[in-house]
Design a protein around this motif. Structure first.
Motif, PDB file in Angstrom:
ATOM      1  N   LEU A  59       0.839  -1.203  -0.020  1.00 13.13           N
ATOM      2  CA  LEU A  59      -0.172   0.090   0.104  1.00 13.13           C
ATOM      3  C   LEU A  59       0.923   1.276   0.039  1.00 13.13           C
ATOM      4  N   ARG A  60       1.965   1.218   0.855  1.00 13.21           N
ATOM      5  CA  ARG A  60       2.611   2.320   0.727  1.00 13.21           C
ATOM      6  C   ARG A  60       3.398   2.738  -0.531  1.00 13.21           C
ATOM      7  N   ASP A  90       0.893   4.073  -3.059  1.00  7.37           N
ATOM      8  CA  ASP A  90       0.539   5.228  -2.527  1.00  7.37           C
ATOM      9  C   ASP A  90       1.771   6.308  -3.357  1.00  7.37           C
ATOM     10  N   ARG A  91       2.890   5.861  -2.955  1.00  9.85           N
ATOM     11  CA  ARG A  91       4.131   6.497  -3.693  1.00  9.85           C
ATOM     12  C   ARG A  91       4.161   6.845  -5.230  1.00  9.85           C
ATOM     13  N   ASP A 144      -4.839   6.760  -5.886  1.00 14.08           N
ATOM     14  CA  ASP A 144      -5.907   6.913  -4.756  1.00 14.08           C
ATOM     15  C   ASP A 144      -5.834   5.785  -3.862  1.00 14.08           C
ATOM     16  N   VAL A 145      -5.787   5.875  -2.611  1.00 17.16           N
ATOM     17  CA  VAL A 145      -5.933   4.791  -1.909  1.00 17.16           C
ATOM     18  C   VAL A 145      -6.863   4.909  -0.759  1.00 17.16           C
ATOM     19  N   LEU A 202      -5.289   0.984   6.596  1.00 21.49           N
ATOM     20  CA  LEU A 202      -4.698   2.012   6.058  1.00 21.49           C
ATOM     21  C   LEU A 202      -3.727   2.565   7.299  1.00 21.49           C
ATOM     22  N   LEU A 234      -0.720   5.507   6.225  1.00 22.63           N
ATOM     23  CA  LEU A 234      -1.314   6.042   5.237  1.00 22.63           C
ATOM     24  C   LEU A 234      -2.328   7.022   5.519  1.00 22.63           C
ATOM     25  N   ASN A 256      -6.170  12.462  -1.747  1.00 24.59           N
ATOM     26  CA  ASN A 256      -6.185  11.059  -2.573  1.00 24.59           C
ATOM     27  C   ASN A 256      -6.439   9.929  -1.510  1.00 24.59           C
ATOM     28  N   ARG A 257      -6.876  10.274  -0.436  1.00 25.26           N
ATOM     29  CA  ARG A 257      -7.485   9.314   0.748  1.00 25.26           C
ATOM     30  C   ARG A 257      -9.187   9.325   0.597  1.00 25.26           C
TER      31      ARG A 257
END
Length: 333
Positions: free
Chosen positions: A100-101, A104-105, A109-110, A120, A125, A160-161
């Motif tokens: 997930l990290r 995200d980088r 959108d997470v 999360l 995050l 983007n969360r």
């Protein structure tokens, strides 16, 4: 930002299923995509189901779903959704957190639905972002992540969360997103297909109103119960509750007896014990920490009250052996 007009369609969305995920919010998400595609006459949303190891995943209702593959299949997706559910506080998938990290980088959108906010948060995050979670998990989440800004909203979209409290709130979140991205007319048509008579805003409450929950509409009684719910960790005295509602303590007692068939003290205790049960089931907090978080001054007193109300000790609630503090409270009875 999640919910902005997409640069290209279809939007590629990965749904990551975790063990014991909640089926209703998952279905609401899938059906929102399907109906938007069907009613628009084009493929606006393209979704893929994945799991950490690529194997099938069993939902909290016992239904097992096959997935398309493991997390590598979601690498090309611009949006990733964690589908949470029961016992998520026990979910410690370090490889999923690292993945997930990484996405995200990469700029994806997470987000998460239902209790996926836990995952999360553990991945780091949600630091600096607003989030929400199902009301039943709110106390446990706040205890575990005191520095994260968590709200009681139906859903939260913060850059983007995105997080959603679960249940049918997922439908409202997606209807709002569809309206932003492809127009209100399409969102309204999808809502009609769901027979969802109103598209709720994120500020709508998660739970039904207190009068509807209790079947009571006496304003002073409701104000006292609201005060109780807001002060579980440091309970107010009967005199303080009466004074806040502009009542005498005798009037307060009569109101609770008339409408709820119990004393104010008993009702307050039940609220605190119900919160304690959620913390025991949804967190790894020690029994004494749960006791203190629910306004009890000792583990032994808490254990006795808990056993009297639920018929089992706090440690039995977790399937753990009896400890000395509970033995002592039993002897003292």
């Amino acid at each position: 930002m999640f919910g902005n007009v997409p640069r290209e369609v279809p939007q590629k969305i990965a749904l990551v299923l975790v063990p014991r995920f909640s089926f209703l919010p998952f279905t609401g998400l899938i059906e929102s995509f399907r109906l938007a595609n069907r009613l628009s006459g084009q493929e606006l949303y393209n979704r893929v189901l994945v799991s950490s190891d690529g194997g099938p995943v069993t939902a909290s209702n016992g239904i097992t779903l096959d997935v398309a593959g493991d997390l590598s299949l979601a690498e090309a997706c611009g949006t990733v959704v964690i589908c949470g559910g029961l016992d998520v506080h026990l979910h410690q998938d370090k490889s999923l957190q690292a993945w997930l990290r990484k996405v995200d980088r990469r700029g994806a959108d997470v987000g998460a639905i239902c209790t996926g906010s836990y995952i999360l948060a553990r991945a780091g995050l949600l630091e600096g972002f607003r989030c929400t979670i199902h009301w039943e998990n709110l106390a446990g989440f706040c205890e575990e992540f005191p520095d994260i800004e968590v709200t009681t909203e139906l859903f939260e979209i913060d850059r983007n969360r995105f997080t959603c409290s679960g249940g049918t709130a997922v439908i409202d979140m997606m209807l709002n997103v569809i309206a932003r991205q492809h127009g209100y007319e399409l969102a309204a048509s999808v809502a009609d297909q769901f027979m969802h008579e109103r598209i709720r805003d994120h500020h709508d409450r998660q739970r039904i109103s207190l009068p509807a929950r209790l079947g009571v509409r006496h304003p002073k009684l409701l104000s006292v119960i609201s005060l109780m719910e807001q002060n579980l960790e440091e309970p107010l005295t009967r005199s303080e509750l009466a004074r806040e509602a502009d009542l005498s303590t005798r009037q307060l007692e009569r109101l609770f007896r008339k409408y709820l068939n119990r004393s104010p003290a008993r009702y307050y205790l039940e609220l605190r014990l119900n919160k304690a049960r959620l913390l025991l089931l949804q967190t790894n907090m020690s029994v004494i920490d749960v006791a203190l978080a629910c306004g009890f001054v000792s583990a032994s007193h808490f254990s006795k009250c808990y056993r009297d109300f639920f018929g089992r000790t706090p440690r039995k609630e977790r399937g753990l052996p009896l400890q000395a503090d509970e033995d002592q409270s039993r002897v003292a009875e």
